[in-house]
Design an enzyme around this catalytic site. Structure first.
Site, short mmCIF file in Angstrom:
data_model
loop_
_atom_site.label_atom_id
_atom_site.label_comp_id
_atom_site.label_asym_id
_atom_site.label_seq_id
_atom_site.Cartn_x
_atom_site.Cartn_y
_atom_site.Cartn_z
N ASP A 9 48.60 -97.36 145.65
CA ASP A 9 48.26 -98.99 146.18
C ASP A 9 49.58 -99.84 147.01
O ASP A 9 49.62 -100.72 146.33
CB ASP A 9 47.76 -99.82 144.90
CG ASP A 9 47.00 -99.01 144.55
OD1 ASP A 9 46.71 -98.07 144.53
OD2 ASP A 9 45.99 -100.16 143.31
N LYS A 98 39.60 -96.64 145.77
CA LYS A 98 39.28 -97.45 144.61
C LYS A 98 38.82 -98.75 144.48
O LYS A 98 39.09 -99.39 144.82
CB LYS A 98 39.97 -96.88 143.38
CG LYS A 98 41.18 -97.55 143.09
CD LYS A 98 42.01 -96.96 141.75
CE LYS A 98 43.80 -97.84 142.81
NZ LYS A 98 43.55 -99.19 142.36
N CYS A 140 48.65 -100.07 137.92
CA CYS A 140 48.23 -99.35 138.59
C CYS A 140 48.47 -97.60 138.48
O CYS A 140 48.28 -96.40 138.59
CB CYS A 140 47.51 -99.15 139.96
SG CYS A 140 45.89 -100.78 140.07
#
Ligand SMILES: [Zn+2]
Length: 193
Positions: A9, A98, A140
């Site tokens: 990310d 995602k 994350c």
């Protein structure tokens, strides 16, 4: 067997100037790029995840509580969902998206455009060892690393190439890594956005 770098990310909305900025996000992007340049042969595979929201329901809050709900971020089609410009993307073989319609913190909840999930992709490429970097240490990266260990991959988190939202949640993540048998290296960047 082989190894893989998993870049979590490193997107504009999670870096300085983004809607859910993590202090030090841009420096993580640059640091990962530097590592890919200085140690190009270190990994057999390099993959990345992207938080990629269309309508993730209660994951977006107005107002957000910054625990379970967040300001809108990484919305598909917006600049915030793109990789940070300081992240070198040449080596990235595949991207796992995602969170299209619900919160998804772990990269292992992501899938390729063809629908293959991260664990299946890694196994298909004989990967048994993963190194994890990216944003944010306490959300994350944490979820991705714990799932990697749970899936049976030998897992290292390069904490010096992660940045955390806060010191308390970073400490919790470090404890969770230790409890799960995850190797860590360095300390996370923690700084005001
Ligand atoms: Zn999200």
């Amino acid at each position: 067997m082989s190894n893989a770098l998993v870049i979590v990310d490193v997107q504009n909305d999670f870096c300085e100037g983004g809607s859910l900025a993590v202090g030090g996000g841009a420096s993580v992007a640059a640091g990962v790029s530097r590592l890919l340049t200085t140690e190009p042969d270190r990994w057999d595979h390099v993959v990345a995840t992207k938080d990629y929201h269309i309508d993730p329901g209660a994951h977006f809050g107005d107002p957000p509580d910054f625990v379970d709900s967040w300001p809108a971020h990484c919305v598909v089609g917006t600049p915030g969902s793109e990789f940070h410009p300081d992240l070198a993307t040449e080596r990235i073989e595949v991207i796992f998206h995602k969170g299209e319609h619900a919160a998804a913190y772990s990269g292992f909840e992501g899938h390729t455009d063809q629908g293959e999930c991260l664990a299946d992709w890694l196994r298909r490429h004989d990967v048994d060892q993963v190194e994890i970097v990216g944003l944010a240490t306490d959300f994350c990266v944490r979820a991705t690393a714990l799932d990697a260990a749970e899936e049976g991959f030998r897992t290292t988190v390069r904490l010096d190439l992660t940045a955390a939202i806060g010191p308390e949640t970073a400490d919790e993540a470090l404890r969770a890594f230790s409890d799960a048998g995850i190797t860590t290296q360095g300390t996370p960047v923690i700084r005001a956005a």
